[in-house]
Design a protein around this motif. Sequence first.
Motif, PDB file in Angstrom:
ATOM      1  N   LEU A 288       0.590  -0.828  -0.110  1.00 30.39           N
ATOM      2  CA  LEU A 288      -0.496  -0.058   0.053  1.00 30.39           C
ATOM      3  C   LEU A 288       0.650   1.443  -0.050  1.00 30.39           C
ATOM      4  CD1 LEU A 288      -2.690  -1.119   2.237  1.00 30.39           C
ATOM      5  CD2 LEU A 288      -3.009  -0.961   0.238  1.00 30.39           C
ATOM      6  N   ARG A 289       2.363   1.047  -0.749  1.00 32.58           N
ATOM      7  CA  ARG A 289       2.430   2.129  -0.847  1.00 32.58           C
ATOM      8  C   ARG A 289       2.486   3.628  -1.112  1.00 32.58           C
ATOM      9  NH1 ARG A 289       6.610  -1.698  -2.560  1.00 32.58           N
ATOM     10  NH2 ARG A 289       8.445  -2.111  -0.978  1.00 32.58           N
ATOM     11  N   SER A 290       1.527   3.183  -2.117  1.00 32.24           N
ATOM     12  CA  SER A 290       0.991   4.254  -3.166  1.00 32.24           C
ATOM     13  C   SER A 290       0.138   5.729  -2.225  1.00 32.24           C
ATOM     14  CB  SER A 290       0.419   4.029  -4.653  1.00 32.24           C
ATOM     15  OG  SER A 290      -0.824   3.166  -3.807  1.00 32.24           O
ATOM     16  N   THR A 291      -0.351   4.681  -1.181  1.00 34.62           N
ATOM     17  CA  THR A 291      -1.614   5.679  -0.336  1.00 34.62           C
ATOM     18  C   THR A 291      -0.529   6.616  -0.070  1.00 34.62           C
ATOM     19  OG1 THR A 291      -0.874   4.352   1.250  1.00 34.62           O
ATOM     20  CG2 THR A 291      -2.822   3.600   0.667  1.00 34.62           C
ATOM     21  N   SER A 292       0.605   6.635   0.578  1.00 31.78           N
ATOM     22  CA  SER A 292       1.101   8.028   0.952  1.00 31.78           C
ATOM     23  C   SER A 292       1.448   9.445   0.047  1.00 31.78           C
ATOM     24  CB  SER A 292       2.915   7.755   0.862  1.00 31.78           C
ATOM     25  OG  SER A 292       3.503   7.297  -0.005  1.00 31.78           O
ATOM     26  N   MET A 293       1.618   8.699  -1.484  1.00 27.65           N
ATOM     27  CA  MET A 293       1.485   9.730  -2.634  1.00 27.65           C
ATOM     28  C   MET A 293       0.067  10.241  -2.482  1.00 27.65           C
ATOM     29  SD  MET A 293       3.886   8.596  -5.521  1.00 27.65           S
ATOM     30  CE  MET A 293       2.226   7.081  -6.221  1.00 27.65           C
TER      31      MET A 293
ATOM     32  N   HIS B  16       9.610   3.203 -18.606  1.00 29.50           N
ATOM     33  CA  HIS B  16       9.040   3.997 -17.926  1.00 29.50           C
ATOM     34  C   HIS B  16       9.901   4.368 -16.325  1.00 29.50           C
ATOM     35  CE1 HIS B  16       6.200   3.485 -20.865  1.00 29.50           C
ATOM     36  NE2 HIS B  16       6.114   2.249 -20.920  1.00 29.50           N
ATOM     37  N   ILE B  17       9.627   4.961 -15.636  1.00 22.53           N
ATOM     38  CA  ILE B  17      10.260   5.991 -14.620  1.00 22.53           C
ATOM     39  C   ILE B  17       9.331   6.265 -13.917  1.00 22.53           C
ATOM     40  CG2 ILE B  17      12.164   6.735 -13.091  1.00 22.53           C
ATOM     41  CD1 ILE B  17      13.489   6.952 -15.863  1.00 22.53           C
ATOM     42  N   TRP B  18       8.452   5.759 -12.837  1.00 22.63           N
ATOM     43  CA  TRP B  18       7.912   6.686 -11.782  1.00 22.63           C
ATOM     44  C   TRP B  18       7.463   6.555 -10.583  1.00 22.63           C
ATOM     45  CZ3 TRP B  18       7.464   1.920 -14.299  1.00 22.63           C
ATOM     46  CH2 TRP B  18       6.890   0.715 -13.296  1.00 22.63           C
ATOM     47  N   ALA B  19       6.985   7.126  -9.538  1.00 23.89           N
ATOM     48  CA  ALA B  19       7.114   6.775  -7.989  1.00 23.89           C
ATOM     49  C   ALA B  19       5.856   5.760  -7.480  1.00 23.89           C
ATOM     50  CB  ALA B  19       6.708   8.306  -7.274  1.00 23.89           C
ATOM     51  N   MET B  20       6.877   4.845  -6.724  1.00 24.20           N
ATOM     52  CA  MET B  20       5.806   3.777  -6.263  1.00 24.20           C
ATOM     53  C   MET B  20       5.017   4.858  -4.919  1.00 24.20           C
ATOM     54  SD  MET B  20       8.418   1.228  -6.935  1.00 24.20           S
ATOM     55  CE  MET B  20       7.525   0.140  -5.893  1.00 24.20           C
ATOM     56  N   SER B  21       6.122   5.101  -4.302  1.00 26.30           N
ATOM     57  CA  SER B  21       5.712   6.084  -2.544  1.00 26.30           C
ATOM     58  C   SER B  21       6.269   7.174  -2.934  1.00 26.30           C
ATOM     59  CB  SER B  21       5.569   4.837  -1.930  1.00 26.30           C
ATOM     60  OG  SER B  21       6.899   5.065  -1.469  1.00 26.30           O
ATOM     61  N   THR B  22       5.731   7.923  -1.638  1.00 26.11           N
ATOM     62  CA  THR B  22       6.772   9.269  -1.803  1.00 26.11           C
ATOM     63  C   THR B  22       8.170   8.803  -1.268  1.00 26.11           C
ATOM     64  OG1 THR B  22       6.200   9.247   0.548  1.00 26.11           O
ATOM     65  CG2 THR B  22       4.297  10.258  -0.848  1.00 26.11           C
TER      66      THR B  22
ATOM     67  N   LEU C 185      11.493   1.818 -12.535  1.00 26.06           N
ATOM     68  CA  LEU C 185      11.685   2.253 -13.369  1.00 26.06           C
ATOM     69  C   LEU C 185      11.247   0.604 -14.276  1.00 26.06           C
ATOM     70  CD1 LEU C 185      15.217   3.164 -15.003  1.00 26.06           C
ATOM     71  CD2 LEU C 185      14.882   1.169 -15.353  1.00 26.06           C
ATOM     72  N   THR C 186      11.219   0.204 -15.374  1.00 31.68           N
ATOM     73  CA  THR C 186      10.864  -0.823 -16.008  1.00 31.68           C
ATOM     74  C   THR C 186      11.423  -0.307 -17.694  1.00 31.68           C
ATOM     75  OG1 THR C 186       8.974  -0.316 -17.120  1.00 31.68           O
ATOM     76  CG2 THR C 186       9.167  -2.235 -15.060  1.00 31.68           C
ATOM     77  N   ALA C 187      12.241  -1.028 -18.483  1.00 28.57           N
ATOM     78  CA  ALA C 187      12.946  -0.995 -19.739  1.00 28.57           C
ATOM     79  C   ALA C 187      13.208  -2.261 -20.532  1.00 28.57           C
ATOM     80  CB  ALA C 187      14.254  -0.087 -19.380  1.00 28.57           C
ATOM     81  N   GLN C 188      12.812  -1.592 -21.938  1.00 28.31           N
ATOM     82  CA  GLN C 188      14.193  -2.844 -22.703  1.00 28.31           C
ATOM     83  C   GLN C 188      15.012  -2.821 -23.067  1.00 28.31           C
ATOM     84  OE1 GLN C 188      11.151  -3.866 -26.006  1.00 28.31           O
ATOM     85  NE2 GLN C 188       8.924  -4.556 -24.768  1.00 28.31           N
ATOM     86  N   LEU C 189      15.965  -3.286 -23.011  1.00 25.57           N
ATOM     87  CA  LEU C 189      16.996  -3.364 -23.660  1.00 25.57           C
ATOM     88  C   LEU C 189      17.773  -4.003 -24.910  1.00 25.57           C
ATOM     89  CD1 LEU C 189      19.417  -3.345 -20.139  1.00 25.57           C
ATOM     90  CD2 LEU C 189      18.449  -1.529 -21.070  1.00 25.57           C
ATOM     91  N   VAL C 190      17.995  -4.222 -25.773  1.00 28.27           N
ATOM     92  CA  VAL C 190      18.007  -4.430 -27.130  1.00 28.27           C
ATOM     93  C   VAL C 190      19.565  -5.121 -26.893  1.00 28.27           C
ATOM     94  CG1 VAL C 190      17.866  -4.994 -29.719  1.00 28.27           C
ATOM     95  CG2 VAL C 190      16.368  -3.378 -28.156  1.00 28.27           C
ATOM     96  N   THR C 191      20.276  -6.181 -27.264  1.00 30.80           N
ATOM     97  CA  THR C 191      20.870  -6.653 -26.866  1.00 30.80           C
ATOM     98  C   THR C 191      21.257  -7.781 -28.104  1.00 30.80           C
ATOM     99  OG1 THR C 191      20.360  -8.127 -25.338  1.00 30.80           O
ATOM    100  CG2 THR C 191      21.342  -6.269 -24.455  1.00 30.80           C
ATOM    101  N   PRO C 192      21.448  -7.324 -29.553  1.00 28.44           N
ATOM    102  CA  PRO C 192      21.345  -8.183 -30.684  1.00 28.44           C
ATOM    103  C   PRO C 192      22.771  -9.581 -30.285  1.00 28.44           C
ATOM    104  CG  PRO C 192      21.812  -6.048 -31.402  1.00 28.44           C
ATOM    105  CD  PRO C 192      21.827  -5.826 -29.951  1.00 28.44           C
ATOM    106  N   SER C 193      23.934  -9.345 -29.433  1.00 29.45           N
ATOM    107  CA  SER C 193      25.102 -10.406 -29.659  1.00 29.45           C
ATOM    108  C   SER C 193      24.653 -10.409 -28.207  1.00 29.45           C
ATOM    109  CB  SER C 193      26.073  -9.509 -28.567  1.00 29.45           C
ATOM    110  OG  SER C 193      25.623  -8.470 -27.834  1.00 29.45           O
ATOM    111  N   GLY C 194      23.476 -10.650 -27.686  1.00 29.11           N
ATOM    112  CA  GLY C 194      23.463 -12.213 -26.670  1.00 29.11           C
ATOM    113  C   GLY C 194      23.126 -11.598 -25.239  1.00 29.11           C
ATOM    114  N   TYR C 195      22.475 -12.269 -24.439  1.00 33.18           N
ATOM    115  CA  TYR C 195      22.106 -11.901 -23.184  1.00 33.18           C
ATOM    116  C   TYR C 195      23.395 -11.835 -22.579  1.00 33.18           C
ATOM    117  CZ  TYR C 195      20.239 -13.043 -18.575  1.00 33.18           C
ATOM    118  OH  TYR C 195      20.202 -12.467 -16.847  1.00 33.18           O
TER     119      TYR C 195
END
Length: 339
Positions: A108-113, A266-272, A277-287
């Motif tokens: 319930l972190r976002s209740t702080s916001m 995407h970057i956002w606040a989960m609480s105060t 952060l979430t992101a897709q990293l494209v790495t053609p050379s492999g994991y």
Amino acid sequence: MSKHHDHHHHDHDHDHDHHHGHDHGHSHAHGHHHHHGDPNTMGRAFAIAIVLNTVFVAIEFFYGFLANSTALMADAGHNLSDVLGLMLAWGAAILAKRAPNNQYTYGLRSTSMLAALFNAMLLMAACGGIAWEAVQQLTHPEPVAGLTVSVVAGVGILINGFSAWLFMSGSKDDINIRGAYLHMAADAAISLGVLVAGVIVRYSGWNWLDPLVSMIIVAFIVISTWSLLKQSLRMMLAAVPDNVDRSKIEQFLRKQPGVSEVCDLHIWAMSTTENALTAQLVTPSGYPGDAAIDAISKELREEFSIQHSTLQIRLGASEQECCLKTPAAEPVSAHAHAH
């Protein structure tokens, strides 16, 4: 085929013993990594401030009624809204520590916001009430007992000043504690204004000064609360938090070895106090391997104030579903990475 790697950190102060698989060549000195005020100290601060202010509200309203002072009664009303705001902020701080469950996967972190937003709105509403009373008093001025007003306001300065001091340590890191601190500091300023008005009214008989001072104070509160309202509203709309530099994070991710493109960042606040952060990293050379991903997450946490990061690795073999595409970067070469 694309590979996925989800990486979450649930405690940003926990020391991870991951070794960087490579040197990032970054020496940021941003000081973004905050250490928050001790929760127990803040809990005690909330309890003391709530008790003190509740008692004072009753006394102030009673004497405001006796002294026929709108400034004093309005100040009491404003103090009451602050007590409600403190209760909200304290409740949100407690709820923020609740563990996630199947339905509320973030806890319930976002209740702080939500509390910060409601708090700011409550303060704005209180301002409307004070302004209305002041207009009534200006149009029909009545005698005001200036000495009583000054004495009660003097007590108010002490109580509110002490309450503000209690919240000072946590006000830099948490928008909610900052809200409480602002309220108390504003109250101390209000009480000072009321005290000065009371003294002048006592010796000059200018009864219209009492409501005029309350009008000036209202303007002061509206200005100081505006940033709190704006910031909490932006948090609710999942905007990039103020203490985070999105472009620097994007540059940092693009510079990682093997990364040809950063997608869906995407970057956002989960609480105060916590950012995600979430992101897709494209790495053609492999994991790039777990160690490299851990190193990226550690850097995001320590240098960029991102306590929770989830990184999706794509090999870029299939057509990308990149709904919010970021500008394509040039392929990163070894020498370009180490600046």
